[in-house]
Design a protein around this motif. Structure first.
Motif, PDB file in Angstrom:
ATOM      1  N   ARG A 141       0.862  -1.190   0.000  1.00 35.93           N
ATOM      2  CA  ARG A 141       0.000   0.000   0.000  1.00 35.93           C
ATOM      3  C   ARG A 141       0.894   1.235   0.000  1.00 35.93           C
ATOM      4  NH1 ARG A 141      -2.986  -0.947   5.278  1.00 35.93           N
ATOM      5  NH2 ARG A 141      -0.849  -1.340   5.667  1.00 35.93           N
ATOM      6  N   TRP A 142       0.837   1.987  -1.063  1.00 36.90           N
ATOM      7  CA  TRP A 142       1.701   3.159  -1.251  1.00 36.90           C
ATOM      8  C   TRP A 142       1.056   4.414  -0.694  1.00 36.90           C
ATOM      9  CZ3 TRP A 142       6.594   2.776  -2.911  1.00 36.90           C
ATOM     10  CH2 TRP A 142       6.975   1.578  -3.507  1.00 36.90           C
ATOM     11  N   PHE A 143       1.897   5.343  -0.238  1.00 39.00           N
ATOM     12  CA  PHE A 143       1.432   6.641   0.228  1.00 39.00           C
ATOM     13  C   PHE A 143       2.530   7.669  -0.025  1.00 39.00           C
ATOM     14  CE2 PHE A 143       3.301   4.366   3.768  1.00 39.00           C
ATOM     15  CZ  PHE A 143       4.146   5.291   4.361  1.00 39.00           C
ATOM     16  N   LYS A 144       2.148   8.908  -0.050  1.00 38.01           N
ATOM     17  CA  LYS A 144       3.092  10.014  -0.243  1.00 38.01           C
ATOM     18  C   LYS A 144       3.705  10.346   1.109  1.00 38.01           C
ATOM     19  CE  LYS A 144       4.609  13.315  -3.070  1.00 38.01           C
ATOM     20  NZ  LYS A 144       6.014  13.116  -3.146  1.00 38.01           N
ATOM     21  N   SER A 145       5.016  10.581   1.137  1.00 35.20           N
ATOM     22  CA  SER A 145       5.683  10.982   2.373  1.00 35.20           C
ATOM     23  C   SER A 145       6.296  12.363   2.177  1.00 35.20           C
ATOM     24  CB  SER A 145       6.768   9.970   2.763  1.00 35.20           C
ATOM     25  OG  SER A 145       7.869  10.054   1.898  1.00 35.20           O
ATOM     26  N   ALA A 146       6.891  12.897   3.214  1.00 34.44           N
ATOM     27  CA  ALA A 146       7.467  14.244   3.148  1.00 34.44           C
ATOM     28  C   ALA A 146       8.618  14.332   2.150  1.00 34.44           C
ATOM     29  CB  ALA A 146       7.950  14.673   4.530  1.00 34.44           C
ATOM     30  N   THR A 147       9.376  13.244   1.973  1.00 32.04           N
ATOM     31  CA  THR A 147      10.555  13.293   1.092  1.00 32.04           C
ATOM     32  C   THR A 147      10.422  12.418  -0.147  1.00 32.04           C
ATOM     33  OG1 THR A 147      11.609  11.526   2.352  1.00 32.04           O
ATOM     34  CG2 THR A 147      12.111  13.794   3.012  1.00 32.04           C
ATOM     35  N   GLY A 148       9.274  11.796  -0.338  1.00 33.00           N
ATOM     36  CA  GLY A 148       9.109  10.928  -1.498  1.00 33.00           C
ATOM     37  C   GLY A 148       7.872  10.076  -1.362  1.00 33.00           C
ATOM     38  N   PHE A 149       8.095   8.752  -1.229  1.00 35.22           N
ATOM     39  CA  PHE A 149       6.994   7.802  -1.122  1.00 35.22           C
ATOM     40  C   PHE A 149       7.262   6.812  -0.008  1.00 35.22           C
ATOM     41  CE2 PHE A 149       6.899   9.221  -5.513  1.00 35.22           C
ATOM     42  CZ  PHE A 149       5.560   9.525  -5.682  1.00 35.22           C
ATOM     43  N   GLY A 150       6.191   6.265   0.517  1.00 36.17           N
ATOM     44  CA  GLY A 150       6.285   5.205   1.507  1.00 36.17           C
ATOM     45  C   GLY A 150       5.404   4.056   1.072  1.00 36.17           C
ATOM     46  N   VAL A 151       5.725   2.882   1.602  1.00 33.62           N
ATOM     47  CA  VAL A 151       4.940   1.708   1.280  1.00 33.62           C
ATOM     48  C   VAL A 151       4.863   0.816   2.518  1.00 33.62           C
ATOM     49  CG1 VAL A 151       6.945   0.457   0.330  1.00 33.62           C
ATOM     50  CG2 VAL A 151       4.630  -0.212  -0.364  1.00 33.62           C
ATOM     51  N   LYS A 152       3.655   0.279   2.767  1.00 34.47           N
ATOM     52  CA  LYS A 152       3.439  -0.656   3.867  1.00 34.47           C
ATOM     53  C   LYS A 152       3.100  -2.003   3.257  1.00 34.47           C
ATOM     54  CE  LYS A 152       1.821   2.736   7.138  1.00 34.47           C
ATOM     55  NZ  LYS A 152       0.943   2.999   8.266  1.00 34.47           N
ATOM     56  N   PHE A 153       3.697  -3.070   3.828  1.00 35.17           N
ATOM     57  CA  PHE A 153       3.481  -4.403   3.292  1.00 35.17           C
ATOM     58  C   PHE A 153       3.971  -5.443   4.291  1.00 35.17           C
ATOM     59  CE2 PHE A 153       7.586  -2.833   2.108  1.00 35.17           C
ATOM     60  CZ  PHE A 153       8.444  -3.906   2.211  1.00 35.17           C
ATOM     61  N   LYS A 154       3.720  -6.691   3.985  1.00 39.38           N
ATOM     62  CA  LYS A 154       4.204  -7.808   4.801  1.00 39.38           C
ATOM     63  C   LYS A 154       5.203  -8.585   3.951  1.00 39.38           C
ATOM     64  CE  LYS A 154       2.309 -10.472   8.273  1.00 39.38           C
ATOM     65  NZ  LYS A 154       1.107 -10.939   8.907  1.00 39.38           N
ATOM     66  N   TYR A 155       6.378  -8.884   4.526  1.00 34.80           N
ATOM     67  CA  TYR A 155       7.428  -9.591   3.799  1.00 34.80           C
ATOM     68  C   TYR A 155       8.032 -10.642   4.724  1.00 34.80           C
ATOM     69  CZ  TYR A 155      11.471 -10.252   0.742  1.00 34.80           C
ATOM     70  OH  TYR A 155      12.423 -10.789  -0.091  1.00 34.80           O
ATOM     71  N   ASN A 156       7.995 -11.889   4.320  1.00 35.90           N
ATOM     72  CA  ASN A 156       8.488 -13.005   5.136  1.00 35.90           C
ATOM     73  C   ASN A 156       7.872 -13.003   6.535  1.00 35.90           C
ATOM     74  OD1 ASN A 156      10.081 -13.972   3.052  1.00 35.90           O
ATOM     75  ND2 ASN A 156      11.900 -12.892   3.739  1.00 35.90           N
ATOM     76  N   GLY A 157       6.590 -12.684   6.617  1.00 32.45           N
ATOM     77  CA  GLY A 157       5.877 -12.709   7.882  1.00 32.45           C
ATOM     78  C   GLY A 157       6.087 -11.501   8.773  1.00 32.45           C
ATOM     79  N   ILE A 158       6.827 -10.508   8.298  1.00 32.41           N
ATOM     80  CA  ILE A 158       7.116  -9.314   9.100  1.00 32.41           C
ATOM     81  C   ILE A 158       6.455  -8.111   8.441  1.00 32.41           C
ATOM     82  CG2 ILE A 158       8.938  -7.755   9.907  1.00 32.41           C
ATOM     83  CD1 ILE A 158      10.780 -10.173  10.076  1.00 32.41           C
ATOM     84  N   ASN A 159       5.734  -7.316   9.242  1.00 36.13           N
ATOM     85  CA  ASN A 159       5.146  -6.075   8.728  1.00 36.13           C
ATOM     86  C   ASN A 159       6.258  -5.043   8.557  1.00 36.13           C
ATOM     87  OD1 ASN A 159       2.430  -6.921   8.671  1.00 36.13           O
ATOM     88  ND2 ASN A 159       2.294  -6.633  10.874  1.00 36.13           N
TER      89      ASN A 159
END
Length: 172
Positions: free
Chosen positions: A71-89
């Protein structure tokens, strides 16, 4: 012969029709977003699609591959993304040119590196480790470990084997 409906019955029917219409609308919207082949995701605060630039997408794919739950979002310096990878948020912040600015991992005690776990347990042996936030920024790593016992909850910050209690709360 006129049939009269009671006011409570009319209210109930109105509520039923309204909820059915709203549910159908949400189902249609979520289907169209989920089936969309592009990278645009919904920024919940602005309700506008967020489209990371090519450098950011390339960097993300190179490290993590194609993930469907990103899930992408705009951040102060660019972009951010939230996701789950190998069982870790994870939350990763990218600068506009595609370099990683900050990486944040969220997990439980079992994901904690053994030396960090030992450091916490040796100083807070009567406490249970409930949650860990690991932050990588500027070639440094900080661990924020939340521990609790029967009466208190503490947040311990650990950077390069140095620790400090940054927050302490009493349970009610």
């Amino acid at each position: 012969m006129k049939s009269k409906l009671s006011a409570p019955l009319l209210v109930a029917l109105f509520a039923l029709f309204t909820s059915t219409a709203c549910t159908r609308k949400l189902a249609l919207e979520s289907t169209s977003i989920a089936d969309s082949p592009d990278f645009g995701q919904i920024d919940k605060s602005a309700e506008k699609p967020v489209y990371p630039n090519a450098a950011v997408i390339r960097s993300f794919y190179k490290t993590y591959g194609e993930l469907t739950d990103a899930r992408w979002f705009k951040s102060a310096t660019g972009f951010g993304v939230k996701f789950k990878y190998n069982g870790i948020n994870k939350t990763v912040y990218y600068k506009l040119h595609g370099l990683v600015d900050t990486e944040i991992l969220y997990y439980s005690e079992d994901g904690l590196p053994p030396q960090i776990r030992h450091l916490v347990k040796s100083h807070f042996y009567d406490y249970t480790i409930t949650y860990v936030t690991e932050v990588h920024k500027n070639d440094a790593t900080a661990f924020y470990v939340i521990v609790e016992d029967a009466s208190t909850i503490k947040t311990i910050k650990i950077v390069e084997d140095e620790w400090e209690v940054v927050k302490s709360m009493v349970k009610r």
